[in-house]
Design an enzyme around this catalytic site. Structure first.
Site, PDB file in Angstrom:
ATOM      1  N   ASP A   1       5.342  -0.113   0.489  1.00  0.00           N
ATOM      2  CA  ASP A   1       4.576  -0.557   1.652  1.00  0.00           C
ATOM      3  C   ASP A   1       5.422  -0.672   2.929  1.00  0.00           C
ATOM      4  O   ASP A   1       6.643  -0.830   2.861  1.00  0.00           O
ATOM      5  CB  ASP A   1       3.978  -1.953   1.385  1.00  0.00           C
ATOM      6  CG  ASP A   1       2.802  -1.896   0.419  1.00  0.00           C
ATOM      7  OD1 ASP A   1       2.604  -0.856  -0.222  1.00  0.00           O
ATOM      8  OD2 ASP A   1       2.104  -2.918   0.314  1.00  0.00           O
ATOM      9  N   ASP A   2       4.718  -0.661   4.043  1.00  0.00           N
ATOM     10  CA  ASP A   2       5.217  -1.041   5.376  1.00  0.00           C
ATOM     11  C   ASP A   2       5.940   0.069   6.133  1.00  0.00           C
ATOM     12  O   ASP A   2       6.266  -0.088   7.301  1.00  0.00           O
ATOM     13  CB  ASP A   2       6.148  -2.273   5.343  1.00  0.00           C
ATOM     14  CG  ASP A   2       5.466  -3.513   4.814  1.00  0.00           C
ATOM     15  OD1 ASP A   2       4.278  -3.426   4.452  1.00  0.00           O
ATOM     16  OD2 ASP A   2       6.116  -4.572   4.744  1.00  0.00           O
TER      17      ASP A   2
ATOM     18  N   HIS B   1       8.825  -2.176  -1.166  1.00  0.00           N
ATOM     19  CA  HIS B   1       8.762  -1.914   0.275  1.00  0.00           C
ATOM     20  C   HIS B   1       9.844  -0.923   0.686  1.00  0.00           C
ATOM     21  O   HIS B   1      10.964  -1.000   0.194  1.00  0.00           O
ATOM     22  CB  HIS B   1       8.934  -3.213   1.058  1.00  0.00           C
ATOM     23  CG  HIS B   1       7.831  -4.199   0.793  1.00  0.00           C
ATOM     24  ND1 HIS B   1       7.826  -5.015  -0.298  1.00  0.00           N
ATOM     25  CD2 HIS B   1       6.685  -4.460   1.472  1.00  0.00           C
ATOM     26  CE1 HIS B   1       6.725  -5.757  -0.293  1.00  0.00           C
ATOM     27  NE2 HIS B   1       6.006  -5.442   0.766  1.00  0.00           N
TER      28      HIS B   1
HETATM   29 ZN    ZN Z   1       2.932  -4.984   3.900  1.00  0.00          ZN
END
Ligand code: ZN
Length: 279
Positions: free
Chosen positions: A101-102, A246
């Site tokens: 993610d991100d 992440h």
């Molecule tokens: Zn996030």
């Protein structure tokens, strides 16, 4: 980086929200893994516009014929409105999903892609629009290498505090930039901090996206040490598990190093790591 610090602070404040999201009622969906072909889950996606087409390199994945009536749609079809996100995926055998993610972040994402390529494994990247916008080359690489790109909003806000109009904007802008850089609009959506509400489910469904949460949180964003991240993922491994890690939002060198350790281990343990497929 100031932005990283801000994100860390928001995360620390909202750790409770994330835990809530992960601990909700079991949201196993009647979804299928992509099976042995391991191709990304894009059966009826739209054709990229002329602009996107010229910006992208040819990809074996994108050249697969569309299923159905063969007519590409302008948008992913509407999906039914869920009341909770999908937390794990049903499927046969020891199958798991890795999600990041991100990002994308040019400091870390290329290393993660290199490791996935080394082991011929596909993963899912829930990207933020503001990161994707200046790293379009990385989204094009994800497309070329068969990974799935999902929508993680434009600026990673706590959506449950926003108006419906702003939630829509966060999601739509992100799908727009994904379409331009990746070649297709996303079919999967993940709310920042795992904080969901009715409006988010409704808007996601309108945009043809399924809400995918996670089963095992590596908590890699707390930088607990590479070994701890590896231990959490290996001890959480089980059929149907969706792993959250992440590739941006701070120093993710531990996440990069951890993948190099747990990925070959999971494969040795007989796990098939794949991407979600819409049934
Ligand atoms: Zn996030």
């Amino acid at each position: 980086m100031q932005k990283d610090q801000l994100l860390m602070r928001r995360r620390a404040l909202l750790a409770g929200a994330a835990a809530l999201g992960a601990a909700g009622a079991a949201g196993t969906a009647g979804l299928l893994f992509s099976g042995s072909s391991d191709t990304p889950a894009r059966s009826g996606g739209p054709a990229p516009g002329p602009q996107a087409r010229s910006a992208l390199k040819p990809s074996a994945y994108r050249l697969q014929p569309l299923t159905g009536d063969g007519a590409p749609r302008a948008e992913p079809g509407p999906t039914r409105v869920r009341h909770e996100p999908i937390l794990r995926i049903s499927g046969r055998g020891r199958t798991m999903l890795l999600t990041f993610d991100d990002g994308p972040d040019p400091r870390y994402t290329p290393h993660i892609l290199d490791t996935l390529a080394k082991y011929d494994v596909r993963a899912t990247f829930f990207v933020c629009g503001e990161m994707a916008d200046w790293n379009r080359d990385l989204l094009a690489r994800m497309a070329d290498e068969g990974h799935v790109v999902g929508n993680h909003t434009w600026s990673h806000p706590l959506l449950t505090q926003l108006t419906r109009r702003r939630i829509r904007s966060e999601m739509e802008r992100t799908s727009d930039v994904i379409e331009k850089a990746y070649g297709e609009r996303p079919l999967w959506f993940r709310a920042p901090y795992g904080a969901w509400n009715r409006a988010i489910f409704q808007l996601g469904a309108e945009m043809g996206m399924e809400p995918l949460a996670w089963t095992v949180d590596s908590l890699d964003w707390t930088t607990p040490g590479t070994g701890t991240i590896v231990d959490r993922i290996e001890s959480g491994a089980a059929p149907g598990v969706v792993v959250l890690s992440h590739d941006a939002g701070g120093d993710r060198s531990q996440s990069v190093r951890a993948l190099r350790k747990y990925l070959p281990q999971l494969l040795d343990d007989g796990y098939h790591l794949t991407v979600p497929r819409r049934s």
